[in-house]
Scaffold this motif. Structure first.
Motif, PDB file in Angstrom:
ATOM      1  N   GLY A  37       2.798  11.725   2.836  1.00 41.28           N
ATOM      2  CA  GLY A  37       4.236  11.668   3.066  1.00 41.28           C
ATOM      3  C   GLY A  37       4.946  11.310   1.778  1.00 41.28           C
ATOM      4  O   GLY A  37       4.444  10.525   0.980  1.00 41.28           O
ATOM      5  N   LEU A  38       6.100  11.915   1.561  1.00 38.04           N
ATOM      6  CA  LEU A  38       6.934  11.602   0.406  1.00 38.04           C
ATOM      7  C   LEU A  38       8.306  11.202   0.912  1.00 38.04           C
ATOM      8  O   LEU A  38       8.844  11.809   1.838  1.00 38.04           O
ATOM      9  CB  LEU A  38       7.067  12.796  -0.531  1.00 38.04           C
ATOM     10  CG  LEU A  38       5.795  13.228  -1.239  1.00 38.04           C
ATOM     11  CD1 LEU A  38       6.048  14.491  -2.054  1.00 38.04           C
ATOM     12  CD2 LEU A  38       5.274  12.125  -2.140  1.00 38.04           C
ATOM     13  N   ALA A  39       8.872  10.172   0.294  1.00 44.07           N
ATOM     14  CA  ALA A  39      10.204   9.713   0.664  1.00 44.07           C
ATOM     15  C   ALA A  39      10.981   9.421  -0.605  1.00 44.07           C
ATOM     16  O   ALA A  39      10.402   9.064  -1.638  1.00 44.07           O
ATOM     17  CB  ALA A  39      10.110   8.452   1.526  1.00 44.07           C
ATOM     18  N   CYS A  40      12.283   9.581  -0.509  1.00 44.93           N
ATOM     19  CA  CYS A  40      13.152   9.269  -1.625  1.00 44.93           C
ATOM     20  C   CYS A  40      14.272   8.378  -1.096  1.00 44.93           C
ATOM     21  O   CYS A  40      15.060   8.807  -0.251  1.00 44.93           O
ATOM     22  CB  CYS A  40      13.713  10.553  -2.233  1.00 44.93           C
ATOM     23  SG  CYS A  40      14.695  10.271  -3.711  1.00 44.93           S
ATOM     24  N   ASP A  41      14.298   7.141  -1.548  1.00 40.15           N
ATOM     25  CA  ASP A  41      15.351   6.203  -1.170  1.00 40.15           C
ATOM     26  C   ASP A  41      16.482   6.387  -2.171  1.00 40.15           C
ATOM     27  O   ASP A  41      16.396   5.919  -3.310  1.00 40.15           O
ATOM     28  CB  ASP A  41      14.819   4.777  -1.187  1.00 40.15           C
ATOM     29  CG  ASP A  41      15.838   3.756  -0.721  1.00 40.15           C
ATOM     30  OD1 ASP A  41      17.057   3.982  -0.905  1.00 40.15           O
ATOM     31  OD2 ASP A  41      15.418   2.708  -0.207  1.00 40.15           O
ATOM     32  N   LEU A  42      17.524   7.094  -1.772  1.00 38.48           N
ATOM     33  CA  LEU A  42      18.606   7.430  -2.692  1.00 38.48           C
ATOM     34  C   LEU A  42      19.440   6.223  -3.096  1.00 38.48           C
ATOM     35  O   LEU A  42      19.967   6.178  -4.201  1.00 38.48           O
ATOM     36  CB  LEU A  42      19.495   8.513  -2.082  1.00 38.48           C
ATOM     37  CG  LEU A  42      18.796   9.846  -1.802  1.00 38.48           C
ATOM     38  CD1 LEU A  42      19.745  10.803  -1.108  1.00 38.48           C
ATOM     39  CD2 LEU A  42      18.244  10.447  -3.083  1.00 38.48           C
ATOM     40  N   VAL A  51       0.106   7.587   2.661  1.00 39.68           N
ATOM     41  CA  VAL A  51      -1.119   8.289   3.023  1.00 39.68           C
ATOM     42  C   VAL A  51      -1.437   7.884   4.455  1.00 39.68           C
ATOM     43  O   VAL A  51      -1.554   6.694   4.758  1.00 39.68           O
ATOM     44  CB  VAL A  51      -2.289   7.941   2.072  1.00 39.68           C
ATOM     45  CG1 VAL A  51      -3.571   8.618   2.536  1.00 39.68           C
ATOM     46  CG2 VAL A  51      -1.960   8.340   0.645  1.00 39.68           C
ATOM     47  N   ASN A  52      -1.498   8.892   5.310  1.00 42.47           N
ATOM     48  CA  ASN A  52      -1.755   8.660   6.735  1.00 42.47           C
ATOM     49  C   ASN A  52      -0.748   7.681   7.334  1.00 42.47           C
ATOM     50  O   ASN A  52      -1.094   6.818   8.130  1.00 42.47           O
ATOM     51  CB  ASN A  52      -3.193   8.191   6.949  1.00 42.47           C
ATOM     52  CG  ASN A  52      -4.188   9.216   6.456  1.00 42.47           C
ATOM     53  OD1 ASN A  52      -4.016  10.408   6.669  1.00 42.47           O
ATOM     54  ND2 ASN A  52      -5.214   8.766   5.763  1.00 42.47           N
ATOM     55  N   GLY A  53       0.516   7.812   6.906  1.00 42.09           N
ATOM     56  CA  GLY A  53       1.602   6.998   7.430  1.00 42.09           C
ATOM     57  C   GLY A  53       1.720   5.617   6.832  1.00 42.09           C
ATOM     58  O   GLY A  53       2.586   4.842   7.229  1.00 42.09           O
ATOM     59  N   ASP A  54       0.885   5.282   5.863  1.00 44.64           N
ATOM     60  CA  ASP A  54       0.860   3.942   5.280  1.00 44.64           C
ATOM     61  C   ASP A  54       1.516   3.945   3.899  1.00 44.64           C
ATOM     62  O   ASP A  54       1.024   4.580   2.972  1.00 44.64           O
ATOM     63  CB  ASP A  54      -0.594   3.477   5.173  1.00 44.64           C
ATOM     64  CG  ASP A  54      -0.723   2.039   4.726  1.00 44.64           C
ATOM     65  OD1 ASP A  54       0.298   1.367   4.496  1.00 44.64           O
ATOM     66  OD2 ASP A  54      -1.879   1.581   4.611  1.00 44.64           O
ATOM     67  N   PHE A  55       2.620   3.222   3.775  1.00 48.16           N
ATOM     68  CA  PHE A  55       3.329   3.113   2.499  1.00 48.16           C
ATOM     69  C   PHE A  55       2.904   1.876   1.703  1.00 48.16           C
ATOM     70  O   PHE A  55       3.462   1.600   0.649  1.00 48.16           O
ATOM     71  CB  PHE A  55       4.846   3.054   2.725  1.00 48.16           C
ATOM     72  CG  PHE A  55       5.481   4.391   2.977  1.00 48.16           C
ATOM     73  CD1 PHE A  55       5.855   5.206   1.936  1.00 48.16           C
ATOM     74  CD2 PHE A  55       5.706   4.825   4.270  1.00 48.16           C
ATOM     75  CE1 PHE A  55       6.452   6.430   2.155  1.00 48.16           C
ATOM     76  CE2 PHE A  55       6.311   6.054   4.516  1.00 48.16           C
ATOM     77  CZ  PHE A  55       6.685   6.860   3.447  1.00 48.16           C
ATOM     78  N   SER A  56       1.922   1.108   2.190  1.00 48.48           N
ATOM     79  CA  SER A  56       1.521  -0.104   1.469  1.00 48.48           C
ATOM     80  C   SER A  56       0.715   0.245   0.217  1.00 48.48           C
ATOM     81  O   SER A  56       0.187   1.351   0.087  1.00 48.48           O
ATOM     82  CB  SER A  56       0.729  -1.037   2.386  1.00 48.48           C
ATOM     83  OG  SER A  56      -0.452  -0.420   2.833  1.00 48.48           O
ATOM     84  N   ALA A  57       0.618  -0.721  -0.705  1.00 49.25           N
ATOM     85  CA  ALA A  57      -0.086  -0.520  -1.979  1.00 49.25           C
ATOM     86  C   ALA A  57      -1.524  -0.061  -1.721  1.00 49.25           C
ATOM     87  O   ALA A  57      -2.127  -0.468  -0.738  1.00 49.25           O
ATOM     88  CB  ALA A  57      -0.076  -1.806  -2.785  1.00 49.25           C
ATOM     89  N   PRO A  58      -2.001   0.818  -2.556  1.00 49.05           N
ATOM     90  CA  PRO A  58      -1.466   1.276  -3.838  1.00 49.05           C
ATOM     91  C   PRO A  58      -0.482   2.427  -3.710  1.00 49.05           C
ATOM     92  O   PRO A  58      -0.068   2.996  -4.702  1.00 49.05           O
ATOM     93  CB  PRO A  58      -2.712   1.721  -4.594  1.00 49.05           C
ATOM     94  CG  PRO A  58      -3.601   2.275  -3.528  1.00 49.05           C
ATOM     95  CD  PRO A  58      -3.346   1.400  -2.318  1.00 49.05           C
TER      96      PRO A  58
END
Length: 79
Positions: A37-42, A51-58
């Motif tokens: 998944g890619l997101a852009c916080d404008l 990756v697989n819905g997880d935005f946590s590090a890394p």
């Protein structure tokens, strides 16, 4: 190519690299079956990866964009 200059950003979990004004090693490798998944916080001017819905590090924030970047001039591209 994508990420070669100040006007584009690239993320590659196959070659484990980030690109923006050149390349930067990135310690994340995507595997077969992973959902990316890619997101852009404008407002925060950040580009994020999950990756697989997880935005946590890394994963998570991979780029902080310069304040001069206009949100109305950003276009997503996937290959």
């Amino acid at each position: 190519g994508i990420g070669d200059d100040e006007h584009s950003w690239g993320v590659d979990g196959h070659r484990c690299m980030l690109w923006h004004c050149g390349d930067l090693p990135w310690g994340v490798e995507w595997g077969v079956g992973d959902v990316i998944g890619l997101a852009c916080d404008l407002e925060a001017r950040q580009i994020l990866v999950s990756v697989n819905g997880d935005f946590s590090a890394p994963n998570g924030v991979v780029f902080d964009m310069d304040a001069a970047v206009s949100p109305t001039e950003l276009f997503a591209a996937f290959t």
